[in-house]
Enzyme design. Sequence first.
Site, PDB file in Angstrom:
ATOM      1  N   TYR A  98      20.362  -7.082 -15.335  1.00  0.00           N
ATOM      2  CA  TYR A  98      19.290  -7.833 -14.679  1.00  0.00           C
ATOM      3  C   TYR A  98      18.992  -9.142 -15.388  1.00  0.00           C
ATOM      4  CZ  TYR A  98      18.771  -3.571 -12.072  1.00  0.00           C
ATOM      5  OH  TYR A  98      19.038  -2.497 -11.263  1.00  0.00           O
ATOM      6  N   ARG A 151      15.693   5.701  -7.251  1.00  0.00           N
ATOM      7  CA  ARG A 151      16.911   5.856  -6.462  1.00  0.00           C
ATOM      8  C   ARG A 151      16.517   6.589  -5.181  1.00  0.00           C
ATOM      9  NH1 ARG A 151      18.149   7.454 -11.800  1.00  0.00           N
ATOM     10  NH2 ARG A 151      19.708   6.119 -12.830  1.00  0.00           N
ATOM     11  N   HIS A 180      19.182   0.640  -1.930  1.00  0.00           N
ATOM     12  CA  HIS A 180      19.342   0.528  -3.379  1.00  0.00           C
ATOM     13  C   HIS A 180      18.954  -0.860  -3.879  1.00  0.00           C
ATOM     14  CE1 HIS A 180      20.647   2.405  -7.066  1.00  0.00           C
ATOM     15  NE2 HIS A 180      21.393   1.355  -7.371  1.00  0.00           N
ATOM     16  N   HIS A 198      17.757   4.412 -16.975  1.00  0.00           N
ATOM     17  CA  HIS A 198      19.110   4.075 -17.424  1.00  0.00           C
ATOM     18  C   HIS A 198      19.369   4.713 -18.786  1.00  0.00           C
ATOM     19  CE1 HIS A 198      19.386   0.179 -14.805  1.00  0.00           C
ATOM     20  NE2 HIS A 198      19.736   1.262 -14.143  1.00  0.00           N
ATOM     21  N   LYS A 213      19.358  11.037 -12.924  1.00  0.00           N
ATOM     22  CA  LYS A 213      20.755  11.355 -13.202  1.00  0.00           C
ATOM     23  C   LYS A 213      20.861  12.103 -14.526  1.00  0.00           C
ATOM     24  CE  LYS A 213      23.341   7.785 -10.727  1.00  0.00           C
ATOM     25  NZ  LYS A 213      24.292   6.659 -10.868  1.00  0.00           N
ATOM     26  N   ARG A 263      15.510  -1.061  -5.313  1.00  0.00           N
ATOM     27  CA  ARG A 263      15.421  -0.678  -6.733  1.00  0.00           C
ATOM     28  C   ARG A 263      15.809  -1.855  -7.622  1.00  0.00           C
ATOM     29  NH1 ARG A 263      16.229   3.612 -10.708  1.00  0.00           N
ATOM     30  NH2 ARG A 263      18.206   3.390 -11.815  1.00  0.00           N
TER      31      ARG A 263
END
Length: 304
Positions: A285, A159, A250, A276, A182, A253
Amino acid sequence: MIAPAARDALQNWLATQKALQGVSDHTISAYSGDLTEFLTFMTEHKGQSLGLAPLLRITVQDMRGWMAFMRGQDIGSRSLARKLSAVKGFYRYLAEKEGCDPTAVLSARSPKFQRKLPRPLAPDAAQDLIDTIDLQSQTPWVSARDQAVVTLLYGCGLRISEALGLCGRDIPIGPTLRIIGKGRKERVVPVIAPAREAVKKYLELCPYRVEPETPIFRGVRGGALNPRAIQRVVAAVRMQLGLPATATPHAMRHSFATHLLNAGGDLRAIQELLGHASLSTTQAYTAVDTARLMEVYNRAHPKA
């Protein structure tokens, strides 16, 4: 007007989200706006200053009234789902701190919406974007900086906040990088040789001294590099190359993940590389890949 007790509870929850959950400043700002909007509506809906006691007695009908009001403001399903998620998070906190029953809030159904699929670039377009970024500034160290950041986004699937969060203690960059993502979740990502070389070139040209606790990537005045600078240079390159508006930092990524998947990468491994929390996020994806295959099928099959 929102009662002081309710406002204090909101500020305490936001502080908890930031300190314990590692929520970004951007998300904290969104949560604050969503909850302030919710509390303002409930204050007017109830016709009284909403202290903690009435706040804890919100009913299913109150929640339906709020959601109907949001719909009347032309709030889309995706945005309303985000707002409801913030409200539920706040009420889970209140239930824990105040011992109330949050069922009326937590039982509110999130509106259904079709998730937007990631919009990756083709491999050659991603490489063209990286190569062209080097030509955007007449200041060599700034060009090297911008190219290094975007190469990290594509080469490591970072990110932009993660790339700009790298500090002097992370250099010299070796075959792997330890990233705090995150929710303060830690992961180790491989670093391809072009990304290592791009960062090395930038550091050799950068006029500012990099200490262990200072950011690697600097703005022209020496402070931490603002993400907007990278967004602007990518937008300029996008226009020069005739790429779609979805070609953002982004998207690099997204491209990293999609290109790995297309090359036979394991979905679980890609989940770990991206950081994730849920496999369902990474599975978007596979939908991209399926959409691409169907497009080829429909265009090429003689019976289509």
